[in-house]
Design a protein around this motif. Structure first.
Motif, PDB file in Angstrom:
ATOM      1  N   GLN A  39       0.851  -1.183   0.000  1.00 57.60           N
ATOM      2  CA  GLN A  39       0.000   0.000   0.000  1.00 57.60           C
ATOM      3  C   GLN A  39       0.887   1.233   0.000  1.00 57.60           C
ATOM      4  O   GLN A  39       1.644   1.471   0.957  1.00 57.60           O
ATOM      5  N   LYS A  43      -2.963   5.515  -1.714  1.00 55.53           N
ATOM      6  CA  LYS A  43      -3.471   4.534  -2.670  1.00 55.53           C
ATOM      7  C   LYS A  43      -4.066   3.336  -1.933  1.00 55.53           C
ATOM      8  O   LYS A  43      -3.788   3.110  -0.762  1.00 55.53           O
ATOM      9  N   GLN A  44      -4.862   2.580  -2.658  1.00 53.78           N
ATOM     10  CA  GLN A  44      -5.440   1.369  -2.081  1.00 53.78           C
ATOM     11  C   GLN A  44      -4.395   0.263  -2.008  1.00 53.78           C
ATOM     12  O   GLN A  44      -3.421   0.247  -2.769  1.00 53.78           O
ATOM     13  N   ARG A  45      -4.631  -0.648  -1.090  1.00 54.84           N
ATOM     14  CA  ARG A  45      -3.756  -1.795  -0.978  1.00 54.84           C
ATOM     15  C   ARG A  45      -3.868  -2.633  -2.243  1.00 54.84           C
ATOM     16  O   ARG A  45      -4.975  -2.873  -2.741  1.00 54.84           O
TER      17      ARG A  45
END
Length: 116
Positions: A39, A43-45
Motif C-alpha cells: 500500500q 493509494k489502495q492496498r
C-alpha cells in the motif's frame, strides 16, 4: 493462532534490491497460500504476488520479472525478493495467509522506500 511478522524493509536507491521475509507461526507456509500486498501513500492496498501450497506462483504485471516469491518450509518463512526496484515500488508491504482479501491473517507491514 496464526501470526505473521515481516522484516527486511528499508530504503534503497532505484535499481537496488531488498529481500522481505515473513515469519509465520500457527500454520505451515506450505499448507496454504501466502500472499504479499503493498500500500503506497494515498493509494489502495494492491496485490503483489502469491505462492500457493503446490508451489505455483503468480505476480502482478507491475512486478513480474523483478520480484520473486519463495518459501522455506523448514523455517516456516516466506520471502519476497525484490530486484531492480523503482520509485513506484515505495509502499508498506504486508504478508498474509490465504488468497481471499477478506479472510486470513495479516502481518504488521514493513516499509520499503525507493528513492535517490
Amino acid at each position: 493462532q496464526v501470526q505473521l511478522v515481516e522484516s527486511g524493509g528499508g530504503r534503497v536507491q532505484p535499481g537496488g534490491s531488498l529481500r522481505l521475509s515473513c515469519a509465520v507461526s500457527g500454520i505451515g507456509v506450505n499448507t496454504t497460500a501466502m500472499v504479499w500486498y503493498r500500500q503506497a501513500p494515498g493509494k489502495q492496498r494492491e496485490w503483489v504476488a502469491h505462492i500457493i501450497s503446490s508451489g505455483r506462483t503468480n505476480y502482478a504485471d507491475s512486478v513480474k520479472g523483478r520480484f520473486t516469491i519463495s518459501r522455506d518450509n523448514a523455517k516456516n518463512i516466506h520471502y519476497l525478493q525484490m530486484n531492480n526496484l523503482k520509485e513506484e515500488d515505495t509502499a508498506v508491504y504486508y504478508c498474509k495467509t490465504g488468497l481471499l482479501l477478506t479472510a486470513g491473517s495479516w502481518g504488521q507491514g514493513t516499509q520499503v522506500t525507493v528513492s535517490s
